[in-house]
Motif scaffolding. Structure first.
Motif, PDB file in Angstrom:
ATOM      1  N   SER A  73       0.843  -1.307   0.175  1.00  0.00           N
ATOM      2  CA  SER A  73       0.088  -0.048   0.068  1.00  0.00           C
ATOM      3  C   SER A  73       0.820   1.239   0.184  1.00  0.00           C
ATOM      4  CB  SER A  73      -1.014  -0.028   1.113  1.00  0.00           C
ATOM      5  OG  SER A  73      -0.322  -0.109   2.337  1.00  0.00           O
ATOM      6  N   THR A  74       2.155   1.208   0.769  1.00  0.00           N
ATOM      7  CA  THR A  74       2.869   2.255   0.639  1.00  0.00           C
ATOM      8  C   THR A  74       3.525   2.563  -0.536  1.00  0.00           C
ATOM      9  OG1 THR A  74       3.310   1.837   2.999  1.00  0.00           O
ATOM     10  CG2 THR A  74       4.954   3.479   1.877  1.00  0.00           C
ATOM     11  N   TYR A  76       2.090   1.767  -3.750  1.00  0.00           N
ATOM     12  CA  TYR A  76       1.279   1.940  -4.375  1.00  0.00           C
ATOM     13  C   TYR A  76       0.936   3.455  -4.355  1.00  0.00           C
ATOM     14  CZ  TYR A  76      -3.210   2.048  -6.901  1.00  0.00           C
ATOM     15  OH  TYR A  76      -4.041   2.180  -7.899  1.00  0.00           O
ATOM     16  N   SER A  77       0.949   4.057  -2.956  1.00  0.00           N
ATOM     17  CA  SER A  77       0.516   5.474  -2.887  1.00  0.00           C
ATOM     18  C   SER A  77       1.667   6.223  -3.480  1.00  0.00           C
ATOM     19  CB  SER A  77       0.216   5.746  -1.557  1.00  0.00           C
ATOM     20  OG  SER A  77       1.411   5.324  -0.579  1.00  0.00           O
ATOM     21  N   LEU A  79       3.927   5.332  -6.096  1.00  0.00           N
ATOM     22  CA  LEU A  79       3.723   5.375  -7.393  1.00  0.00           C
ATOM     23  C   LEU A  79       2.518   6.463  -7.940  1.00  0.00           C
ATOM     24  CD1 LEU A  79       4.022   1.696  -8.216  1.00  0.00           C
ATOM     25  CD2 LEU A  79       5.762   3.480  -8.781  1.00  0.00           C
ATOM     26  N   GLN A  80       1.454   6.524  -7.046  1.00  0.00           N
ATOM     27  CA  GLN A  80       0.698   7.423  -7.579  1.00  0.00           C
ATOM     28  C   GLN A  80       1.021   8.838  -7.307  1.00  0.00           C
ATOM     29  OE1 GLN A  80      -2.830   6.571  -4.884  1.00  0.00           O
ATOM     30  NE2 GLN A  80      -3.899   5.086  -6.637  1.00  0.00           N
ATOM     31  N   VAL A  81       1.817   9.025  -6.371  1.00  0.00           N
ATOM     32  CA  VAL A  81       2.382  10.471  -6.342  1.00  0.00           C
ATOM     33  C   VAL A  81       3.250  10.884  -7.642  1.00  0.00           C
ATOM     34  CG1 VAL A  81       3.893  11.797  -4.992  1.00  0.00           C
ATOM     35  CG2 VAL A  81       2.222  10.695  -3.882  1.00  0.00           C
ATOM     36  N   GLU A  83       3.282   9.458 -10.373  1.00  0.00           N
ATOM     37  CA  GLU A  83       2.548   9.488 -11.634  1.00  0.00           C
ATOM     38  C   GLU A  83       1.827  10.823 -11.886  1.00  0.00           C
ATOM     39  OE1 GLU A  83      -1.721   7.647 -13.159  1.00  0.00           O
ATOM     40  OE2 GLU A  83       0.336   6.077 -12.697  1.00  0.00           O
ATOM     41  N   SER A  84       1.241  11.450 -10.617  1.00  0.00           N
ATOM     42  CA  SER A  84       0.929  12.578 -10.652  1.00  0.00           C
ATOM     43  C   SER A  84       1.747  13.878 -10.875  1.00  0.00           C
ATOM     44  CB  SER A  84      -0.252  13.005  -9.496  1.00  0.00           C
ATOM     45  OG  SER A  84       0.736  13.288  -8.155  1.00  0.00           O
ATOM     46  N   ASP A  85       3.111  13.578 -10.521  1.00  0.00           N
ATOM     47  CA  ASP A  85       4.021  14.623 -10.731  1.00  0.00           C
ATOM     48  C   ASP A  85       4.363  14.494 -12.281  1.00  0.00           C
ATOM     49  OD1 ASP A  85       4.203  15.347  -8.195  1.00  0.00           O
ATOM     50  OD2 ASP A  85       5.931  14.165  -7.811  1.00  0.00           O
ATOM     51  N   GLU A  86       4.600  13.229 -12.821  1.00  0.00           N
ATOM     52  CA  GLU A  86       4.859  13.357 -14.184  1.00  0.00           C
ATOM     53  C   GLU A  86       3.430  13.807 -14.868  1.00  0.00           C
ATOM     54  OE1 GLU A  86       5.485   9.215 -15.214  1.00  0.00           O
ATOM     55  OE2 GLU A  86       7.160   8.986 -13.884  1.00  0.00           O
TER      56      GLU A  86
END
Length: 129
Positions: A73-74, A76-77, A79-81, A83-86
């Protein structure tokens, strides 16, 4: 009025000191009290070794499972951060441009004038009016 329990206990203590066998109790409560007292003084043994190992294995498995779930879960979160930066860098929000003025890929270029009117920009000329 005499206390029957106290009398029975006194009789048991007297017989124990004298070394004689206790007399049969007149009521069922006193008869059941002597074996219960003997059970309470029984020695408690440690659990068998296999049971200790089984509990340790179960605790280890639960620790691994919970650690895996927390780690995924850590990750995954994180990776989401990333991805949002990219996505922000791709659409130029990181370089000071407004993301609302950026158009998706494949959309024709438009020019927005001071009044907010949009016109399509030709690829051959600088602007089409």
């Amino acid at each position: 009025m005499s206390d029957e329990f106290f009398d029975d206990e006194q009789e048991l203590m007297h017989n124990a000191q004298a070394g004689a066998k206790p007399k049969r109790a007149k009521n069922n409560q006193a008869a059941g009290a002597a074996p219960a007292a003997a059970k309470q003084t029984a020695r408690r043994d440690a659990p068998p070794f296999w049971m200790v190992l089984a509990i340790a294995v179960i605790a280890l498995l639960l620790g691994v499972i919970i650690g895996y779930l927390i780690g995924t879960s850590t990750a995954y979160s994180a990776l989401q951060v990333l991805e949002s930066d990219e996505v922000q860098q791709e659409y130029g929000t990181g370089s000071g441009e407004d993301a609302s003025s950026m158009l998706p890929e494949g959309h024709p270029e438009v020019s927005i004038d001071e009044d907010g009117n949009a016109t399509i920009v030709d690829s051959g000329s600088s602007e089409a009016q």
